[in-house]
Structure formats: structure tokens, C-alpha cells
Write a protein that holds these residues in place. Sequence first.
Motif, PDB file in Angstrom:
ATOM      1  N   VAL A 165     -11.927 -93.651 -23.820  1.00 41.26           N
ATOM      2  CA  VAL A 165     -13.184 -93.656 -24.588  1.00 41.26           C
ATOM      3  C   VAL A 165     -13.301 -94.834 -25.562  1.00 41.26           C
ATOM      4  CG1 VAL A 165     -13.428 -91.145 -24.473  1.00 41.26           C
ATOM      5  CG2 VAL A 165     -12.228 -92.186 -26.420  1.00 41.26           C
ATOM      6  N   ARG A 166     -12.314 -95.698 -25.617  1.00 44.92           N
ATOM      7  CA  ARG A 166     -12.309 -96.738 -26.663  1.00 44.92           C
ATOM      8  C   ARG A 166     -13.185 -97.930 -26.259  1.00 44.92           C
ATOM      9  NH1 ARG A 166      -6.168 -97.638 -28.498  1.00 44.92           N
ATOM     10  NH2 ARG A 166      -7.211 -98.692 -30.234  1.00 44.92           N
ATOM     11  N   GLU A 167     -14.496 -97.700 -26.288  1.00 45.06           N
ATOM     12  CA  GLU A 167     -15.451 -98.751 -25.915  1.00 45.06           C
ATOM     13  C   GLU A 167     -15.294 -99.998 -26.793  1.00 45.06           C
ATOM     14  OE1 GLU A 167     -19.372 -97.247 -26.152  1.00 45.06           O
ATOM     15  OE2 GLU A 167     -19.187 -95.938 -24.395  1.00 45.06           O
ATOM     16  N   ARG A 168     -15.105 -99.770 -28.081  1.00 48.70           N
ATOM     17  CA  ARG A 168     -15.012-100.879 -29.029  1.00 48.70           C
ATOM     18  C   ARG A 168     -13.863-101.810 -28.658  1.00 48.70           C
ATOM     19  NH1 ARG A 168     -13.090-100.183 -34.768  1.00 48.70           N
ATOM     20  NH2 ARG A 168     -12.521 -98.171 -33.894  1.00 48.70           N
ATOM     21  N   LEU A 169     -12.733-101.233 -28.279  1.00 46.95           N
ATOM     22  CA  LEU A 169     -11.582-102.030 -27.864  1.00 46.95           C
ATOM     23  C   LEU A 169     -11.910-102.863 -26.631  1.00 46.95           C
ATOM     24  CD1 LEU A 169      -8.647-102.899 -27.606  1.00 46.95           C
ATOM     25  CD2 LEU A 169      -8.153-100.687 -26.533  1.00 46.95           C
ATOM     26  N   LEU A 170     -12.524-102.245 -25.630  1.00 41.93           N
ATOM     27  CA  LEU A 170     -12.859-102.975 -24.409  1.00 41.93           C
ATOM     28  C   LEU A 170     -13.804-104.139 -24.699  1.00 41.93           C
ATOM     29  CD1 LEU A 170     -13.361-100.152 -21.741  1.00 41.93           C
ATOM     30  CD2 LEU A 170     -11.447-101.742 -21.957  1.00 41.93           C
ATOM     31  N   ASN A 171     -14.749-103.933 -25.597  1.00 39.68           N
ATOM     32  CA  ASN A 171     -15.695-105.000 -25.900  1.00 39.68           C
ATOM     33  C   ASN A 171     -15.049-106.135 -26.682  1.00 39.68           C
ATOM     34  OD1 ASN A 171     -18.518-104.377 -24.895  1.00 39.68           O
ATOM     35  ND2 ASN A 171     -17.977-102.419 -25.817  1.00 39.68           N
ATOM     36  N   ILE A 172     -14.076-105.817 -27.513  1.00 40.14           N
ATOM     37  CA  ILE A 172     -13.326-106.873 -28.206  1.00 40.14           C
ATOM     38  C   ILE A 172     -12.526-107.704 -27.200  1.00 40.14           C
ATOM     39  CG2 ILE A 172     -11.370-107.284 -29.755  1.00 40.14           C
ATOM     40  CD1 ILE A 172     -12.413-104.957 -31.463  1.00 40.14           C
ATOM     41  N   LEU A 173     -11.855-107.017 -26.270  1.00 40.43           N
ATOM     42  CA  LEU A 173     -11.096-107.731 -25.241  1.00 40.43           C
ATOM     43  C   LEU A 173     -12.025-108.531 -24.333  1.00 40.43           C
ATOM     44  CD1 LEU A 173      -8.445-105.025 -24.243  1.00 40.43           C
ATOM     45  CD2 LEU A 173      -8.159-106.980 -25.779  1.00 40.43           C
ATOM     46  N   ALA A 174     -13.205-107.968 -24.048  1.00 38.03           N
ATOM     47  CA  ALA A 174     -14.184-108.677 -23.224  1.00 38.03           C
ATOM     48  C   ALA A 174     -14.648-109.947 -23.926  1.00 38.03           C
ATOM     49  CB  ALA A 174     -15.370-107.781 -22.915  1.00 38.03           C
ATOM     50  N   ASP A 175     -14.874-109.873 -25.236  1.00 35.00           N
ATOM     51  CA  ASP A 175     -15.277-111.059 -25.993  1.00 35.00           C
ATOM     52  C   ASP A 175     -14.181-112.129 -25.938  1.00 35.00           C
ATOM     53  OD1 ASP A 175     -17.705-109.976 -26.674  1.00 35.00           O
ATOM     54  OD2 ASP A 175     -17.040-109.251 -28.637  1.00 35.00           O
ATOM     55  N   ALA A 176     -12.935-111.688 -25.990  1.00 33.52           N
ATOM     56  CA  ALA A 176     -11.823-112.643 -25.908  1.00 33.52           C
ATOM     57  C   ALA A 176     -11.827-113.348 -24.558  1.00 33.52           C
ATOM     58  CB  ALA A 176     -10.497-111.918 -26.126  1.00 33.52           C
ATOM     59  N   ILE A 177     -12.026-112.581 -23.490  1.00 27.59           N
ATOM     60  CA  ILE A 177     -12.017-113.166 -22.154  1.00 27.59           C
ATOM     61  C   ILE A 177     -13.211-114.086 -21.956  1.00 27.59           C
ATOM     62  CG2 ILE A 177     -12.210-112.629 -19.684  1.00 27.59           C
ATOM     63  CD1 ILE A 177     -10.552-110.131 -20.248  1.00 27.59           C
ATOM     64  N   LYS A 178     -14.357-113.716 -22.522  1.00 31.53           N
ATOM     65  CA  LYS A 178     -15.546-114.568 -22.399  1.00 31.53           C
ATOM     66  C   LYS A 178     -15.361-115.910 -23.089  1.00 31.53           C
ATOM     67  CE  LYS A 178     -18.467-111.139 -23.517  1.00 31.53           C
ATOM     68  NZ  LYS A 178     -19.748-110.431 -23.806  1.00 31.53           N
ATOM     69  N   SER A 179     -14.451-115.963 -24.054  1.00 31.77           N
ATOM     70  CA  SER A 179     -14.154-117.235 -24.712  1.00 31.77           C
ATOM     71  C   SER A 179     -13.172-118.085 -23.915  1.00 31.77           C
ATOM     72  CB  SER A 179     -13.585-116.973 -26.114  1.00 31.77           C
ATOM     73  OG  SER A 179     -12.247-116.488 -26.050  1.00 31.77           O
ATOM     74  N   ILE A 180     -12.584-117.487 -22.881  1.00 30.10           N
ATOM     75  CA  ILE A 180     -11.551-118.176 -22.091  1.00 30.10           C
ATOM     76  C   ILE A 180     -12.053-118.587 -20.718  1.00 30.10           C
ATOM     77  CG2 ILE A 180      -9.263-117.897 -21.042  1.00 30.10           C
ATOM     78  CD1 ILE A 180      -8.724-115.733 -23.228  1.00 30.10           C
ATOM     79  N   ILE A 181     -12.724-117.659 -20.032  1.00 33.41           N
ATOM     80  CA  ILE A 181     -13.131-117.850 -18.643  1.00 33.41           C
ATOM     81  C   ILE A 181     -14.450-118.623 -18.559  1.00 33.41           C
ATOM     82  CG2 ILE A 181     -13.776-116.629 -16.518  1.00 33.41           C
ATOM     83  CD1 ILE A 181     -10.835-116.424 -17.245  1.00 33.41           C
ATOM     84  N   PRO A 182     -14.569-119.571 -17.640  1.00 34.49           N
ATOM     85  CA  PRO A 182     -15.858-120.261 -17.449  1.00 34.49           C
ATOM     86  C   PRO A 182     -16.986-119.267 -17.206  1.00 34.49           C
ATOM     87  CG  PRO A 182     -14.135-121.369 -16.212  1.00 34.49           C
ATOM     88  CD  PRO A 182     -13.525-120.110 -16.751  1.00 34.49           C
TER      89      PRO A 182
END
Length: 308
Positions: free
Chosen positions: A276-293
Motif C-alpha cells: 500500500v505504500r504509494e508514496r514510496l513507489l512515487n518517490i522511487l519513480a521520481d528517482a528513476i525518471k531522473s536517470i532514465i531517458p
Amino acid sequence: MTLQQMEYIVAVDKYRHFAKAAESCNVSQSTLSSLVQKLEFELDVTIFDRGSHPVKPTAVGEEIISRAQRVLFNAAQVRELVATRKGESVGKVSLGITSTVAPYLLPQMFKYLSAHHPDIQLHVEEARLSAILSQLERGELDVALLATPLHNNELLEIPVYRERLMAYVSPDAPIYHEAALTADRLPVESVWVLREGYCPNHDVFPFCNRVAGRRAIYEAGSVETLIKIVDENGGYAIIPELHVPLLQECQQANVRTFTPPEPTREIAFVVHRNFVRERLLNILADAIKSIIPETMLNQRIKKFPIVL
């Protein structure tokens, strides 16, 4: 009926053992057993067949446990919502990742989280796919980053990005002089294969359906070591697109693309269906969006927050 009792019957169903369930809930076995019995008395049903080994739920017990899981999920979502609104710290995070994904994300992910979310305590487990899946199912990992699909009904896959697969070819290989390769016409006898490589693309690569005639399978699963094997022994190997920038300039000349439709792999967040930890997933997603083209990112994750 309390949330605590629901947690206990779900734990017993998960572990099929009262002592292990009690340990996972950080209570004594007598406490857990007593509250489960009180619930059975209150409902006037038998939830678990204690005569079976391992313990298993009765038919009505399975229905009760299924509904308890939904209630616990909804309760956890409420707690997560409140924590998000109050801006509380995410705290500890356990992340599973395979060696065919880790080199392209972890170094910059650590840097991003340190700069933007220093309160997060990230613990990373780099392991084989089978070990990561078991840990996710047991709740020992919060989330994993894996190549999908996995075809596991206990787990939820949230696509993050898709990358092309390419061939790293020895100059001694006959296919070296081809500008672009055809995936379904690759020679089987000269391929070097990762144990946990790219054979989910079994309809694309011919060597995935044939063991005979294939070169050795490298068990450890490091793309870097696989490339060194090709350099020393000839032949070719399949590598992910994100590995190309990590190659030396002379090695990049050995990379070949494929004719359309190009083979790809999808990398996704993988969590338990009760996560249920949506907030965690979105933080990790933001990190990946800063890395991946940006061109590689999943269209939905590019535009919208993750909602479970």
C-alpha cells in the motif's frame, strides 16, 4: 473482531504454522493462538484445521481470510494516506534488484535519494530472481525492480521503462560484419547466455527454445562478465541498451542493433498485491525518471503518479 485478529489469521494462513506466524507478528504463540480461538468462538466457526500438517484454513476460513486481507489492505491505505498528508518520513525501505538491472539504476538512485529524501533508509538486496520473488511473497522486501512479465498472481507489476536489447558481437564472429541483426535468425551455437537473461523473449530469440548446441550458460548473471567472456572466447551475447554507455569506446564498436521489430525488455516495480505504500513507489519513480531517458519511460508513469 479486531484488526489485530485479522492480522493474525492472515499470518497463520501465510506461514501455515502458528509459531512462525507469531514470530512474524512479534507476539508469543500463546497470544496469537488465544486471539485466533477467540475470533473463532465469536464467529462460531472453525477457521483453521489444526489437525492438518501444515495447518490449513477450512473452506469458510478461506473466505474469512480473503475478506480480512481486503480489510487490512484498506486500513493500511488509510494509514498511508494520513502519513502522506502529515508529511511523515517514509523510513526504512528494502529494495530487491537483479544484477542485470542494478548497474544502470543504483548508483544514481542512491545519489538522488540522498539529495532529495535523506530521511529514507534504503537497504538494497541484489540477488537472483527466485530469491527476490520469495522475499517479496514473504514480505521481506518492500519492492523490487525486475524485468517482467513474471506471471506470478501474488505479485503486482507496475511498468517503469522499456529498453532495447542489443547484441555484443566478437570481431571474430561471422555476424560481426552485419550492420543490423535479425533476432530470429541468430546462430544458436555461438551465443553466450546469462542464467537470468532475456529468454522471457522466447518468441524472439531462437536460442531460448534450444539448449543443444548452445554455448555455456553463465550462472552468476553479470553483463560485464558476459562481455569479457565474448572478448576472450568469441561469439556474441545479448545486452541491455543501458549497458552500452558503460562500455569502453573500442567495445562500443562491437554492439549491433536489431532490425524491426527490435527485441526489448520491460523493467517494472514489483510488489506484493497487498502493498500500500504509494508514496514510496512515487518517490522511487521520481528517482528513476531522473536517470532514465524520457523516451524509454512508460507513458503512464511519465504523466501520472502511481495509484494502487
